[in-house]
Design an enzyme around this catalytic site. Structure first.
Site, PDB file in Angstrom:
ATOM      1  CE  LYS A 241     -20.000 -46.324   3.602  1.00 31.93           C
ATOM      2  NZ  LYS A 241     -21.222 -46.623   2.853  1.00 31.93           N
ATOM      3  CG  ASN A 242     -19.417 -45.683  -0.367  1.00 28.74           C
ATOM      4  OD1 ASN A 242     -19.918 -46.449   0.457  1.00 28.74           O
ATOM      5  ND2 ASN A 242     -19.716 -44.391  -0.414  1.00 28.74           N
TER       6      ASN A 242
ATOM      7  CB  CYS B   1     -32.370 -44.915   4.088  1.00 26.47           C
ATOM      8  SG  CYS B   1     -31.405 -43.970   2.944  1.00 26.47           S
TER       9      CYS B   1
ATOM     10  NE  ARG C  86     -29.392 -44.257  -0.879  1.00 21.11           N
ATOM     11  CZ  ARG C  86     -28.331 -44.732  -0.223  1.00 21.11           C
ATOM     12  NH1 ARG C  86     -28.337 -44.786   1.084  1.00 21.11           N
ATOM     13  NH2 ARG C  86     -27.272 -45.138  -0.875  1.00 21.11           N
TER      14      ARG C  86
ATOM     15  CG  ASP D 150     -21.094 -40.126   0.389  1.00 25.25           C
ATOM     16  OD1 ASP D 150     -22.302 -39.941   0.579  1.00 25.25           O
ATOM     17  OD2 ASP D 150     -20.653 -41.067  -0.300  1.00 25.25           O
TER      18      ASP D 150
ATOM     19  NE  ARG E 150     -24.791 -48.976   7.522  1.00 29.77           N
ATOM     20  CZ  ARG E 150     -25.608 -48.465   6.619  1.00 29.77           C
ATOM     21  NH1 ARG E 150     -26.636 -47.726   6.987  1.00 29.77           N
ATOM     22  NH2 ARG E 150     -25.423 -48.690   5.331  1.00 29.77           N
TER      23      ARG E 150
HETATM   24  N1  EPU Z   1     -31.388 -43.066  -7.717  1.00 33.27           N
HETATM   25  C1  EPU Z   1     -32.616 -43.287  -8.290  1.00 33.27           C
HETATM   26  N2  EPU Z   1     -32.841 -44.510  -8.869  1.00 33.27           N
HETATM   27  C2  EPU Z   1     -31.901 -45.490  -8.879  1.00 33.27           C
HETATM   28  C3  EPU Z   1     -30.656 -45.249  -8.297  1.00 33.27           C
HETATM   29  C4  EPU Z   1     -30.415 -44.015  -7.714  1.00 33.27           C
HETATM   30  O1  EPU Z   1     -33.490 -42.415  -8.300  1.00 33.27           O
HETATM   31  O2  EPU Z   1     -32.175 -46.572  -9.416  1.00 33.27           O
HETATM   32  C5  EPU Z   1     -31.125 -41.766  -7.057  1.00 33.27           C
HETATM   33  C6  EPU Z   1     -30.927 -41.963  -5.550  1.00 33.27           C
HETATM   34  O3  EPU Z   1     -32.160 -42.010  -4.874  1.00 33.27           O
HETATM   35  C7  EPU Z   1     -30.067 -40.781  -5.189  1.00 33.27           C
HETATM   36  C8  EPU Z   1     -29.234 -40.553  -6.456  1.00 33.27           C
HETATM   37  O4  EPU Z   1     -29.897 -41.238  -7.514  1.00 33.27           O
HETATM   38  O5  EPU Z   1     -30.885 -39.675  -4.952  1.00 33.27           O
HETATM   39  C9  EPU Z   1     -27.814 -41.077  -6.364  1.00 33.27           C
HETATM   40  O6  EPU Z   1     -27.812 -42.454  -6.079  1.00 33.27           O
HETATM   41  P1  EPU Z   1     -26.639 -43.434  -6.509  1.00 33.27           P
HETATM   42  O7  EPU Z   1     -27.257 -44.632  -7.132  1.00 33.27           O
HETATM   43  O8  EPU Z   1     -25.614 -42.677  -7.267  1.00 33.27           O
HETATM   44  O9  EPU Z   1     -26.049 -43.813  -5.096  1.00 33.27           O
HETATM   45  P2  EPU Z   1     -25.808 -45.254  -4.477  1.00 33.27           P
HETATM   46  O10 EPU Z   1     -25.123 -46.127  -5.445  1.00 33.27           O
HETATM   47  O11 EPU Z   1     -27.079 -45.747  -3.860  1.00 33.27           O
HETATM   48  C10 EPU Z   1     -23.441 -44.685  -3.528  1.00 33.27           C
HETATM   49  C11 EPU Z   1     -22.809 -44.651  -2.171  1.00 33.27           C
HETATM   50  C12 EPU Z   1     -23.409 -43.537  -1.354  1.00 33.27           C
HETATM   51  C13 EPU Z   1     -23.143 -42.214  -2.093  1.00 33.27           C
HETATM   52  C14 EPU Z   1     -23.728 -42.280  -3.519  1.00 33.27           C
HETATM   53  C15 EPU Z   1     -23.440 -41.048  -4.337  1.00 33.27           C
HETATM   54  C16 EPU Z   1     -22.261 -46.981  -1.815  1.00 33.27           C
HETATM   55  C17 EPU Z   1     -22.472 -48.224  -1.041  1.00 33.27           C
HETATM   56  N3  EPU Z   1     -23.030 -45.945  -1.510  1.00 33.27           N
HETATM   57  O12 EPU Z   1     -24.833 -44.893  -3.290  1.00 33.27           O
HETATM   58  O13 EPU Z   1     -22.728 -43.509  -0.110  1.00 33.27           O
HETATM   59  O14 EPU Z   1     -23.742 -41.162  -1.385  1.00 33.27           O
HETATM   60  O15 EPU Z   1     -23.197 -43.425  -4.195  1.00 33.27           O
HETATM   61  O16 EPU Z   1     -22.077 -40.838  -4.459  1.00 33.27           O
HETATM   62  O17 EPU Z   1     -21.378 -46.931  -2.654  1.00 33.27           O
HETATM   63  C18 EPU Z   1     -22.428 -43.085   2.171  1.00 33.27           C
HETATM   64  O18 EPU Z   1     -21.318 -43.625   2.039  1.00 33.27           O
HETATM   65  O19 EPU Z   1     -22.772 -42.476   3.209  1.00 33.27           O
HETATM   66  C19 EPU Z   1     -23.367 -43.169   1.053  1.00 33.27           C
HETATM   67  C20 EPU Z   1     -24.656 -42.900   1.167  1.00 33.27           C
END
Ligand code: EPU
Length: 438
Positions: free
Chosen positions: A24-25, A120, A125, A310, A402
């Site tokens: 998915k990711n 969320c 986030r 995750d 999802r």
């Molecule tokens: N963060 C910030 N500012 C930003 C971006 C991130 O403070 O601009 C913080 C977030 O709030 C969080 C941390 O940094 O606390 C990590 O966020 P990251 O950006 O790495 O995560 P993401 O890209 O939003 C993806 C996956 C998530 C997974 C995370 C970490 C997708 C669609 N989602 O999210 O997957 O937990 O990386 O590996 O790729 C899930 O599949 O259940 C899921 C939440």
């Protein structure tokens, strides 16, 4: 009104072989990366999960013609006629990964507008790392009601430093930088396997990207990128969940298409619990033979290659029945322990103190009516339900739909009894090629 639910009955040990769906990711960002090209691409190994359907809707609203062959898990997309650059708030609210369209739209069209994602259940986030770095590349952002509008004439290649290796920010910047003339460098980049799969498809499109130590990605911009044919990586998080399901049930499971090197720290912790893990070097495939006396282990979630956030919730479910006290620290999200209260309803003994959870192993769990609070929490409750006495009923199952493509059926194929009521109810996909819905 009939409420969708998952019914899980106490099962015998799970035994057998099961294959994974696409990740998915990886697939969500890979779908947005197609916006960088003009023409017809093919994506294979696409999971039929609700987030994928949501991303199809997003692409279609931008003018991409999409046809998803669900049977063969193959998605056909034609990006020749993109005519809209706005991601509306209904889509943005359903799926935060919509923000990953920002980089490609800015790079190809110099304009993008998207509704701001809210917080969320697992945390606030924010997207500040995405926006700060796009600003450094020359993008000007303004607010138009609930929409954020980004405009740029020509993106500038820059040396960019991420204060935290955000997966999404890294992906968005890498995509934008592929069409930005000059050299963009991202320091402290996320290097999750899903990011590497994105880099793989971008290179197939013609992008010039190198990965350097430590955690640095260098992108030399090119004028255009071409459509591609790409097989998406298998889902390492689904692999982890299936291994935990077998572990908690005392079973023996083999996953031929799981990559052990994507799960090293997680597999180490399963071994520390007493389970036997069998893998072969450089060959996919993971087998787990469960111990009948699982021991407590402690871990903290970290960016890759650390323990994946995750898998924290499903691991907590397994540790609820391990002998001793496990300490879990969640370092990625500030609020990713909502599943603990639901596991406690089932008889677990979990105490939360800020970002730490103390899990004291209990002898048994009891089937109950519980609520899924996010995608991975839904999986944790299914795993707990496999060994809880009687029947577990899980509500709020849109989270489950999802994130997974028939994980229930995969579990049932190795001996579980999981029933998703009123399933499937995935949104209809109207093929833009004028064919019937598949
Ligand atoms: N963060 C910030 N500012 C930003 C971006 C991130 O403070 O601009 C913080 C977030 O709030 C969080 C941390 O940094 O606390 C990590 O966020 P990251 O950006 O790495 O995560 P993401 O890209 O939003 C993806 C996956 C998530 C997974 C995370 C970490 C997708 C669609 N989602 O999210 O997957 O937990 O990386 O590996 O790729 C899930 O599949 O259940 C899921 C939440």
């Amino acid at each position: 009104m009939f409420e969708e639910s998952i019914l899980v009955e106490k099962s015998l040990p799970l035994n057998g072989e099961v294959n994974l769906s696409g990740a998915k990711n990886a697939v969500l960002v890979i779908m947005t990366s197609l916006l960088l090209t003009s023409g017809k691409s093919i994506l294979r190994n696409i999971p039929a999960s609700e987030d994928v359907f949501c991303m199809i809707e997003l692409l279609q609203k931008l003018g991409v013609e999409v046809n998803f062959d669900i049977i063969n898990k193959t998605l056909y997309a034609d990006t020749s006629h993109i005519n809209n650059f706005k991601i509306d708030s209904t889509i943005m609210k359903r799926m935060r990964a919509s923000v990953l369209a920002l980089g490609p739209l800015l790079a190809r069209f110099g304009y993008a507008s998207l509704a701001m994602p809210g917080g969320c259940s697992i945390g606030t986030r924010p997207i500040n790392f995405h926006l700060t770095n796009f600003k450094k590349m020359g993008v000007e952002f303004s607010q138009d009601g609930e929409y954020l509008v980004g405009k740029v004439n020509k993106l500038n290649a820059k040396k960019l430093i991420l204060e935290y290796p955000s997966v999404g920010a890294t992906e968005n910047i890498v995509m934008a930088a592929t069409l930005t003339m000059g050299k963009t460098t991202i320091i402290n980049a996320a290097l999750e396997p899903e990011v590497l799969d994105l880099i793989d498809i971008l290179k197939k499109m013609g992008a010039n990207i190198s990965i350097l130590a430590p955690a640095t990605i260098e992108i030399e911009g090119v004028q255009t990128l071409s459509p591609v044919d790409h097989f998406v990586m298998c889902d390492r998080l689904e692999a982890g969940s299936l291994l935990l399901a077998a572990a908690i049930s005392g079973g023996d499971i083999y996953i031929p298409n799981a990559q052990a090197n994507y799960l090293d720290v997680f597999l180490l912790k399963l071994e520390d619990m007493g389970h036997t893990i069998i893998t072969q070097e450089n060959i996919p495939g993971i087998r787990l033979i469960a111990t009948n006396k699982p021991q407590a282990v402690s871990f903290k979630t970290m960016p890759y290659p650390g323990f994946p956030t995750d898998l924290q919730a499903p691991m907590m479910a397994a540790l609820a029945l391990a002998e001793g006290v496990s300490e879990i620290e969640e370092t990625v999200y500030e609020n990713r322990f909502l599943h603990a209260a639901e596991l406690n309803k089932m008889g677990a003994n979990i105490q939360i103190n800020g970002t730490k959870a103390l899990v004291t192993g209990v002898k048994e769990l009891n089937g109950m009516s519980v609520n899924a609070t996010d995608i991975r929490a839904s999986c944790a409750l299914v795993i707990a339900g496999l060994v809880a006495s009687g029947q577990t009923t899980i509500k709020n199952i849109h989270h489950f739909k999802r994130g997974y493509d028939e994980l229930d059926k995969k579990l049932n194929s190795v001996g579980a009894k999981v029933t998703v009521n009123n399933y499937p109810s995935i949104p209809h996909v109207v093929s833009s090629y004028g064919q019937k819905e598949i």
